[in-house]
Design a protein around this motif. Sequence first.
Motif, PDB file in Angstrom:
ATOM      1  N   VAL A  80       0.864  -1.175   0.000  1.00  0.00           N
ATOM      2  CA  VAL A  80       0.000   0.000   0.000  1.00  0.00           C
ATOM      3  C   VAL A  80       0.899   1.222   0.000  1.00  0.00           C
ATOM      4  O   VAL A  80       1.712   1.406   0.920  1.00  0.00           O
ATOM      5  CB  VAL A  80      -0.932   0.032   1.220  1.00  0.00           C
TER       6      VAL A  80
ATOM      7  N   ALA B 246       0.926   4.872   2.969  1.00  0.00           N
ATOM      8  CA  ALA B 246       0.164   4.088   3.942  1.00  0.00           C
ATOM      9  C   ALA B 246       0.370   4.501   5.386  1.00  0.00           C
ATOM     10  O   ALA B 246      -0.055   3.788   6.293  1.00  0.00           O
ATOM     11  CB  ALA B 246       0.503   2.608   3.788  1.00  0.00           C
TER      12      ALA B 246
ATOM     13  N   ILE C 192      -6.369   7.473   4.274  1.00  0.00           N
ATOM     14  CA  ILE C 192      -6.934   6.305   3.596  1.00  0.00           C
ATOM     15  C   ILE C 192      -5.906   5.190   3.468  1.00  0.00           C
ATOM     16  O   ILE C 192      -6.226   4.010   3.643  1.00  0.00           O
ATOM     17  CB  ILE C 192      -7.476   6.717   2.216  1.00  0.00           C
TER      18      ILE C 192
ATOM     19  N   ARG D 160      -3.356   4.478   5.418  1.00  0.00           N
ATOM     20  CA  ARG D 160      -3.179   3.836   6.719  1.00  0.00           C
ATOM     21  C   ARG D 160      -4.313   2.868   7.003  1.00  0.00           C
ATOM     22  O   ARG D 160      -4.075   1.702   7.380  1.00  0.00           O
ATOM     23  CB  ARG D 160      -3.115   4.901   7.817  1.00  0.00           C
ATOM     24  N   ALA D 161      -5.536   3.327   6.855  1.00  0.00           N
ATOM     25  CA  ALA D 161      -6.692   2.471   7.121  1.00  0.00           C
ATOM     26  C   ALA D 161      -6.694   1.252   6.206  1.00  0.00           C
ATOM     27  O   ALA D 161      -7.050   0.141   6.626  1.00  0.00           O
ATOM     28  CB  ALA D 161      -7.986   3.266   6.957  1.00  0.00           C
ATOM     29  N   THR D 162      -6.286   1.445   4.956  1.00  0.00           N
ATOM     30  CA  THR D 162      -6.273   0.342   4.000  1.00  0.00           C
ATOM     31  C   THR D 162      -5.218  -0.691   4.360  1.00  0.00           C
ATOM     32  O   THR D 162      -5.474  -1.898   4.316  1.00  0.00           O
ATOM     33  CB  THR D 162      -6.025   0.887   2.585  1.00  0.00           C
TER      34      THR D 162
ATOM     35  N   ALA E 258      -6.523  -2.654   7.224  1.00  0.00           N
ATOM     36  CA  ALA E 258      -7.615  -3.538   6.816  1.00  0.00           C
ATOM     37  C   ALA E 258      -7.093  -4.769   6.092  1.00  0.00           C
ATOM     38  O   ALA E 258      -7.597  -5.881   6.298  1.00  0.00           O
ATOM     39  CB  ALA E 258      -8.591  -2.776   5.922  1.00  0.00           C
TER      40      ALA E 258
ATOM     41  N   ASN F 122      -2.087   4.096  -3.725  1.00  0.00           N
ATOM     42  CA  ASN F 122      -2.869   5.093  -2.996  1.00  0.00           C
ATOM     43  C   ASN F 122      -2.182   6.447  -2.872  1.00  0.00           C
ATOM     44  O   ASN F 122      -2.857   7.470  -2.732  1.00  0.00           O
ATOM     45  CB  ASN F 122      -3.170   4.550  -1.591  1.00  0.00           C
TER      46      ASN F 122
ATOM     47  N   GLU G 180     -11.988   4.141   6.968  1.00  0.00           N
ATOM     48  CA  GLU G 180     -12.340   2.721   7.001  1.00  0.00           C
ATOM     49  C   GLU G 180     -13.375   2.356   5.950  1.00  0.00           C
ATOM     50  O   GLU G 180     -13.423   1.195   5.498  1.00  0.00           O
ATOM     51  CB  GLU G 180     -12.847   2.344   8.400  1.00  0.00           C
TER      52      GLU G 180
ATOM     53  N   ALA H  98     -11.155   1.631   3.093  1.00  0.00           N
ATOM     54  CA  ALA H  98     -10.327   0.465   3.377  1.00  0.00           C
ATOM     55  C   ALA H  98     -11.116  -0.831   3.244  1.00  0.00           C
ATOM     56  O   ALA H  98     -10.627  -1.817   2.667  1.00  0.00           O
ATOM     57  CB  ALA H  98      -9.737   0.584   4.784  1.00  0.00           C
ATOM     58  N   ASN H  99     -12.319  -0.858   3.750  1.00  0.00           N
ATOM     59  CA  ASN H  99     -13.135  -2.068   3.664  1.00  0.00           C
ATOM     60  C   ASN H  99     -13.483  -2.395   2.220  1.00  0.00           C
ATOM     61  O   ASN H  99     -13.497  -3.569   1.815  1.00  0.00           O
ATOM     62  CB  ASN H  99     -14.402  -1.907   4.499  1.00  0.00           C
TER      63      ASN H  99
END
Length: 269
Positions: free
Chosen positions: A14, A17, A21, A23-25, A28, A94, A231, A234-235
């Motif tokens: 990622v 990261a 976004i 980081r959350a990805t 996840a 990202n 999140e 990320a989800n």
Amino acid sequence: MASLPLLKGQKALVTGANSGIGRATAIALGRVGADVVVNYVTGREAADEVVREIEGFGVRAYAHEADVSQEDQVCAMFARMAEEFGTIDVLVANAGLQRDAPSTDMTLDQWKKVLDVNLAGQFLCAREAAREFRRRGVVPEVSASAGKIICMSSVHQVIPWSGHVNYAASKGGVLMMMATLAQELAPHRIRVNAVAPGAIRTPINRSAWETPEAEEELLRLIPYRRVGDPEDIANAVAVLASDLMDYVVGSTLYVDGGMTLFPGFATGG
């Protein structure tokens, strides 16, 4: 998102990261079983925190500093990933930034910086991932596809944005780059798709949501009447990268609370 082994045993990278976004990805993907490379360009301490959180899921992770707009740094990042993890299964391109100005005031450096990171950076990462996917091919016990590339786009790939011509142009470019890569790579069982966030609570757009007045103004553009969280993106990425979405190729998933539904026309315009 509940802990599900959607990406168990897979290796993910990622970019950008260590915050927002990205980081959350990264977190996840670790939660659903992937080993994760946490790319960053500045902010090593934040990247290390992400690594520690991912390792808490019982998977592997490490942080890697690289500017995705620099070809040599991208190649070195993928080479290290091959050494550390053996291969790559999922790329989430990202990393992105803004350098905002009215078009008449925008400098060439502002224009180039955004295009170099947001568009050229995604291309360089996608190219290196695709090379590895083609070299390795499909490993059925890992995934139904040879690899997944997810480009982080924006609703501004289709919504013009005054004062942000460089950013909007970069994301419009991501749309066509993603689709063209998808067309080219699909015969090799490589899935290329994009996720297009709408208004998300991240540091890059804090001024748009951090006060009640600003948030209320922003909600006029969101039919679902809430600002998104990292999140939410990320989800979506985690599911899109999994074999649950194996027949999804060359698509953009808008995660925007309906922002692209032209809410100004909800009452007839």
